[in-house]
Design a protein around this motif. Structure first.
Motif, short mmCIF file in Angstrom:
data_model
loop_
_atom_site.label_atom_id
_atom_site.label_comp_id
_atom_site.label_asym_id
_atom_site.label_seq_id
_atom_site.Cartn_x
_atom_site.Cartn_y
_atom_site.Cartn_z
N UNK A 146 0.27 -0.74 -0.23
CA UNK A 146 -0.13 -0.25 -0.30
C UNK A 146 1.08 1.14 -0.15
N UNK A 147 1.67 0.77 -0.08
CA UNK A 147 2.82 2.37 0.54
C UNK A 147 2.54 3.39 -1.24
N UNK A 148 3.00 4.17 -0.88
CA UNK A 148 2.93 5.53 -2.08
C UNK A 148 4.52 5.17 -2.94
N UNK A 149 3.81 4.81 -4.40
CA UNK A 149 5.27 5.52 -5.05
C UNK A 149 6.14 6.17 -5.53
N UNK A 150 5.60 6.95 -5.01
CA UNK A 150 6.86 8.25 -5.30
C UNK A 150 6.25 8.83 -6.71
N UNK A 151 6.51 10.26 -7.51
CA UNK A 151 6.67 10.58 -8.59
C UNK A 151 7.71 10.32 -9.36
N UNK A 152 6.52 10.44 -10.62
CA UNK A 152 7.48 9.65 -11.56
C UNK A 152 8.56 10.72 -11.93
N UNK A 153 9.72 9.94 -12.09
CA UNK A 153 10.87 10.62 -12.82
C UNK A 153 12.07 11.15 -11.67
N UNK A 154 11.43 11.36 -10.13
CA UNK A 154 12.57 11.38 -9.71
C UNK A 154 13.56 10.46 -9.51
N UNK A 155 14.89 10.71 -9.04
CA UNK A 155 15.69 10.03 -8.58
C UNK A 155 15.20 9.09 -8.18
N UNK A 156 15.59 7.51 -7.69
CA UNK A 156 15.80 6.54 -6.87
C UNK A 156 15.49 6.38 -5.52
N UNK A 157 16.82 6.87 -5.13
CA UNK A 157 16.78 7.49 -3.96
C UNK A 157 16.14 8.36 -3.00
N UNK A 158 15.65 9.16 -3.71
CA UNK A 158 15.03 10.17 -3.60
C UNK A 158 13.55 9.90 -3.37
N UNK A 159 12.80 9.13 -4.39
CA UNK A 159 11.11 8.45 -3.60
C UNK A 159 11.89 7.28 -3.10
N UNK A 160 12.89 7.07 -2.24
CA UNK A 160 12.77 5.94 -1.41
C UNK A 160 13.16 6.87 0.36
N UNK A 161 13.31 8.07 -0.21
CA UNK A 161 13.26 8.87 0.96
C UNK A 161 12.49 9.92 0.70
N UNK A 162 11.22 9.80 0.32
CA UNK A 162 9.99 10.70 0.48
C UNK A 162 9.63 10.30 2.17
N UNK A 163 9.23 11.67 2.54
CA UNK A 163 8.59 11.94 3.89
C UNK A 163 6.93 10.73 4.31
N UNK A 164 6.81 11.19 2.91
CA UNK A 164 5.21 10.53 2.48
C UNK A 164 5.46 9.38 2.97
#
Length: 339
Positions: A185-203
């Motif tokens: 159920x985890x949010x996938x993050x914004x498409x196009x952002x660096x992979x590590x940025x998505x994995x560290x996203x506050x949400x």
């Protein structure tokens, strides 16, 4: 009068909001100009936010053209042409170095966990190092020892694969274990952002922190993680911690009615609760109490303690042990080690 007061508040809010947005746009524009001057065509701005409660400057995030994992963070103050108290060109070079180091470590971490059969769903980045990885793993009394040993072996290989300079100052590493049902159920993050940025996203981290999980901490010594040193603990959201404390106190108060019918519990002490070895369904900890009510108007700090074993809901398991004389008057607390 109410209408005028409301209009005043609205105007002030709009002015404050507008200034913040304008400042961030200026900082973002300065950040892109800086990137083109120092690293032409290599960095692009992917985000910027104001630094509350700071009154000036923004935190700007870049992606790197040739590294799909890395991101670079820089504090930019366009109005002062400074970046985190440094000249901007040097600050950007330093920030890029940290970002690339973190991305390189991320690839090592991700790769070693993949060899162990795990995907790393989230992590944190602090000063160019990757910390607090999250994986999906259910724990039970039947598998906890094997799981901790397997993760420990994975971490040992990861620590040995890192460059020596990446070991500096590290004394431990913590791996967070989410229930497998949660990661779907985890949010996938914004498409196009660096992979590590998505994995560290506050949400993403907020979603993981919204449910109970386990955290396992391993010792990092002489450049290597000690695989046998893993110690697990349960991590709960704030509301769950409060509910657990209420149930533990209710269980303790009920038991105290027998040997200490006049006892008063110390409400301010939450205590540190640890899992029993090789168990994930039993916790050991303390509840403080006063054997009799003190002077009127003085809060009970606790001059005696109950050593308790409880289940995950806070219900007593077995008989508590009473320890007296743990505090001199209202002085420092002296609790013995738990068995």
């Amino acid at each position: 009068m109410k209408w005028r007061r409301g209009m005043t508040l609205t105007v002030l809010a709009l002015l404050a909001s507008g200034c913040g947005v304008l400042s961030t746009k200026e900082d973002q524009q300065r950040a892109q100009e800086l990137a083109e001057a120092v690293y032409p065509g290599e960095l692009r701005v992917v985000g910027a936010r104001t630094l509350f409660p700071e009154t000036t400057g923004s935190e700007v995030t870049y992606a790197l053209r040739d590294d799909p994992d890395a991101f670079v963070r820089l504090r930019v103050e366009a109005g002062h042409d400074r970046c985190g108290g440094q000249p901007c060109a040097q600050a950007l070079r330093d920030a890029r170095g940290r970002g690339e180091a973190a991305a390189a470590e991320w690839r090592v971490l991700k790769g070693e966990f993949a060899r162990c059969g795990y995907e790393v769903h989230a992590a944190s980045v602090k000063r160019g190092t990757v910390t607090d990885p999250w994986i999906a793993q259910a724990l039970s009394n039947g598998n906890v020892e094997d799981v901790l040993a397997r993760i420990g072996d994975c971490l040992r290989r990861y620590s040995r694969a890192l460059p020596a300079e990446q070991h500096a100052g590290r004394t431990s590493v913590t791996v967070h274990l989410a229930d497998p049902s949660q990661v779907r159920e985890l949010p996938a993050g914004r498409e196009g952002d660096p992979a590590l940025l998505r994995r560290t996203a506050p949400g993403l981290h907020a979603a993981l922190a919204g449910r109970s999980s386990y955290a396992v901490t391993y010792t990092w010594r002489d450049g290597v993680v000690r695989p046998e040193s893993g110690t697990a603990r349960i991590v709960r959201p704030f509301e769950d911690r409060q509910e657990f404390k209420r149930k533990v106190h209710a269980s303790a108060a009920e038991w105290l009615k027998g040997p200490h019918p006049r006892a008063e519990l110390a409400q301010g002490y939450g205590g540190a609760w640890s899992l029993l070895p090789a168990r994930v369904d039993r916790l050991r900890g303390w509840v403080l109490f006063c054997e009799s009510p003190g002077e009127k108007g003085k809060r009970c700090l606790g001059n005696s303690a109950l050593a308790l074993t409880v289940d995950l809901e806070g219900r007593l398991v077995g008989e508590p042990t009473v320890v007296s004389g743990i505090r001199d008057g209202r002085g420092a607390l002296r609790l013995p080690p738990l068995d």
